[in-house]
Scaffold this motif. Structure first.
Motif, PDB file in Angstrom:
ATOM      1  N   UNK A 107       0.828  -1.207   0.000  1.00  0.00           N
ATOM      2  CA  UNK A 107       0.000   0.000   0.000  1.00  0.00           C
ATOM      3  C   UNK A 107       0.864   1.260   0.000  1.00  0.00           C
ATOM      4  N   UNK A 108       1.950   1.232   0.733  1.00  0.00           N
ATOM      5  CA  UNK A 108       2.841   2.389   0.779  1.00  0.00           C
ATOM      6  C   UNK A 108       3.554   2.593  -0.556  1.00  0.00           C
ATOM      7  N   UNK A 109       3.748   1.504  -1.295  1.00  0.00           N
ATOM      8  CA  UNK A 109       4.478   1.583  -2.563  1.00  0.00           C
ATOM      9  C   UNK A 109       3.638   2.157  -3.700  1.00  0.00           C
ATOM     10  N   UNK A 110       2.354   2.419  -3.476  1.00  0.00           N
ATOM     11  CA  UNK A 110       1.562   3.100  -4.500  1.00  0.00           C
ATOM     12  C   UNK A 110       2.060   4.530  -4.710  1.00  0.00           C
ATOM     13  N   UNK A 111       2.501   5.159  -3.626  1.00  0.00           N
ATOM     14  CA  UNK A 111       2.975   6.549  -3.709  1.00  0.00           C
ATOM     15  C   UNK A 111       4.415   6.600  -3.214  1.00  0.00           C
ATOM     16  N   UNK A 112       5.345   6.659  -4.154  1.00  0.00           N
ATOM     17  CA  UNK A 112       6.767   6.702  -3.808  1.00  0.00           C
ATOM     18  C   UNK A 112       7.355   8.069  -4.148  1.00  0.00           C
ATOM     19  N   UNK A 113       6.557   9.113  -3.962  1.00  0.00           N
ATOM     20  CA  UNK A 113       7.012  10.464  -4.302  1.00  0.00           C
ATOM     21  C   UNK A 113       7.519  11.234  -3.096  1.00  0.00           C
ATOM     22  N   UNK A 127      10.336   9.155  -6.237  1.00  0.00           N
ATOM     23  CA  UNK A 127      10.124   9.291  -7.669  1.00  0.00           C
ATOM     24  C   UNK A 127       9.339  10.570  -7.940  1.00  0.00           C
ATOM     25  N   UNK A 128       9.446  11.065  -9.140  1.00  0.00           N
ATOM     26  CA  UNK A 128       8.601  12.187  -9.535  1.00  0.00           C
ATOM     27  C   UNK A 128       7.167  11.672  -9.693  1.00  0.00           C
ATOM     28  N   UNK A 129       6.164  12.526  -9.557  1.00  0.00           N
ATOM     29  CA  UNK A 129       4.775  12.068  -9.719  1.00  0.00           C
ATOM     30  C   UNK A 129       4.540  11.381 -11.064  1.00  0.00           C
ATOM     31  N   UNK A 130       5.176  11.873 -12.122  1.00  0.00           N
ATOM     32  CA  UNK A 130       4.973  11.280 -13.445  1.00  0.00           C
ATOM     33  C   UNK A 130       5.566   9.871 -13.519  1.00  0.00           C
ATOM     34  N   UNK A 131       6.778   9.703 -12.987  1.00  0.00           N
ATOM     35  CA  UNK A 131       7.423   8.388 -12.999  1.00  0.00           C
ATOM     36  C   UNK A 131       6.678   7.426 -12.077  1.00  0.00           C
ATOM     37  N   UNK A 132       6.254   7.932 -10.931  1.00  0.00           N
ATOM     38  CA  UNK A 132       5.523   7.078  -9.990  1.00  0.00           C
ATOM     39  C   UNK A 132       4.237   6.551 -10.626  1.00  0.00           C
ATOM     40  N   UNK A 133       3.521   7.406 -11.319  1.00  0.00           N
ATOM     41  CA  UNK A 133       2.250   6.998 -11.945  1.00  0.00           C
ATOM     42  C   UNK A 133       2.467   6.006 -13.074  1.00  0.00           C
ATOM     43  N   UNK A 134       3.657   5.986 -13.650  1.00  0.00           N
ATOM     44  CA  UNK A 134       3.935   5.081 -14.766  1.00  0.00           C
ATOM     45  C   UNK A 134       4.683   3.828 -14.328  1.00  0.00           C
ATOM     46  N   UNK A 135       4.870   3.653 -13.011  1.00  0.00           N
ATOM     47  CA  UNK A 135       5.634   2.519 -12.483  1.00  0.00           C
ATOM     48  C   UNK A 135       4.698   1.531 -11.809  1.00  0.00           C
ATOM     49  N   UNK A 136       4.834   0.260 -12.163  1.00  0.00           N
ATOM     50  CA  UNK A 136       3.995  -0.778 -11.554  1.00  0.00           C
ATOM     51  C   UNK A 136       4.349  -0.959 -10.082  1.00  0.00           C
ATOM     52  N   UNK A 145      -2.092   1.647 -10.259  1.00  0.00           N
ATOM     53  CA  UNK A 145      -1.431   2.661  -9.431  1.00  0.00           C
ATOM     54  C   UNK A 145      -2.142   4.003  -9.566  1.00  0.00           C
ATOM     55  N   UNK A 146      -2.424   4.400 -10.785  1.00  0.00           N
ATOM     56  CA  UNK A 146      -3.109   5.676 -10.999  1.00  0.00           C
ATOM     57  C   UNK A 146      -4.516   5.672 -10.410  1.00  0.00           C
ATOM     58  N   UNK A 147      -5.217   4.535 -10.534  1.00  0.00           N
ATOM     59  CA  UNK A 147      -6.561   4.439  -9.971  1.00  0.00           C
ATOM     60  C   UNK A 147      -6.517   4.562  -8.454  1.00  0.00           C
ATOM     61  N   UNK A 148      -5.532   3.923  -7.835  1.00  0.00           N
ATOM     62  CA  UNK A 148      -5.422   3.998  -6.377  1.00  0.00           C
ATOM     63  C   UNK A 148      -5.101   5.416  -5.925  1.00  0.00           C
TER      64      UNK A 148
END
Length: 255
Positions: A107-113, A127-136, A145-148
């Motif tokens: 759950x914590x790994x959904x947002x690594x910014x 990570x940057x928000x853009x990279x985080x949203x594109x990372x599984x 990830x984006x849905x969560x």
């Protein structure tokens, strides 16, 4: 753990959709694990009744044998005769601890910014928000990830914690009640456990279990993400319910 979370989300997304599917996935995961551990908990409850009944025999052995080795051997024989495993109760605790650690990490790994500022909401390599949203997130693809990250509970993002939040009031209105539910349920569980306890308890054990440990859930309201508080509240309520079920029909220890 990510596979189990994905399975729960997939199973509930068609019925609930959006944010509720993530909340339901966490709740279902807790329920599934606690249901799987219930037979162990029921066996543990029966054995606690047996241990209470053996207390007079234990006291006789301790009075009769002053040699520690002989005393230990007699106690082992007594417990083996009645099929008592003193450390059997650690299995449910271990299962719950592993569930929490694994689920918390996913759950914590959904947002690594977040930079390393808060103990429960940061990462060593943000990570940057853009990279985080594109990372599984393990088996959860970038779409999940984006849905969560867009999911919320009454306006409070599931990935957000109260500390350092941009809208603290919105998150507090959700996080504090969840933490209160977890704390009250933990307090009720502690009362039930102490009431069933056979014999005296250590002087510090009662306030520790009744107030200090439940109080840590209140501290979690400030530091833990909303979705983790959902887990804690669900798990605490399950614990209360399973305590009733596990001891149903068994003799009372504490009157």
């Amino acid at each position: 753990m990510s596979a189990l979370l994905l399975a729960g989300h997939t199973a509930t997304a068609a019925l609930l959709g959006g944010s509720l599917a993530w909340i339901a996935a966490v709740a279902l995961l807790v329920l599934a694990v606690r249901a799987a551990l219930y037979p162990v908990l029921r066996t543990q409850a029966r054995r606690s009744i047996t241990v209470a009944g053996l207390r007079p025999a234990v006291e006789r052995i301790r009075r009769s044998h002053t040699d520690p080795q002989r005393q230990s051997a007699e106690l082992r024989e007594l417990y083996a005769e009645h099929d008592v495993r003193l450390f059997g109760g650690f299995l449910p605790m271990l299962g719950q601890a592993l569930l929490f650690l694994g689920l918390f990490h996913v759950l914590r790994s959904f947002d690594r910014t977040a930079a390393a500022a808060l103990p429960f909401g940061s990462t060593a390599h943000p990570l940057s928000p853009e990279v985080n949203a594109a990372t599984a997130n393990y088996l959860l693809d970038p779409g999940h990830v984006q849905a969560f990250l867009h999911a919320d509970l009454f306006g409070a993002p599931l990935s957000a914690a109260l500390a350092g939040a941009a809208a603290p009031l919105t998150i507090a209105l959700v996080a504090v009640p969840l933490a209160l539910v977890a704390a009250i349920a933990a307090h009720v569980t502690a009362r039930m456990t102490l009431r069933r306890s056979a014999g005296p308890t250590l002087p510090l054990l009662r306030p520790l279990t009744l107030w200090v440990l439940p109080g840590t859930a209140l501290a979690g309201a400030a530091l833990l993400p909303v979705i983790v508080l959902v887990y804690l509240a669900t798990n605490a309520l399950c614990t209360v319910a399973l305590q009733f079920l596990a001891y149903r029909g068994l003799p009372s220890l504490g009157g």
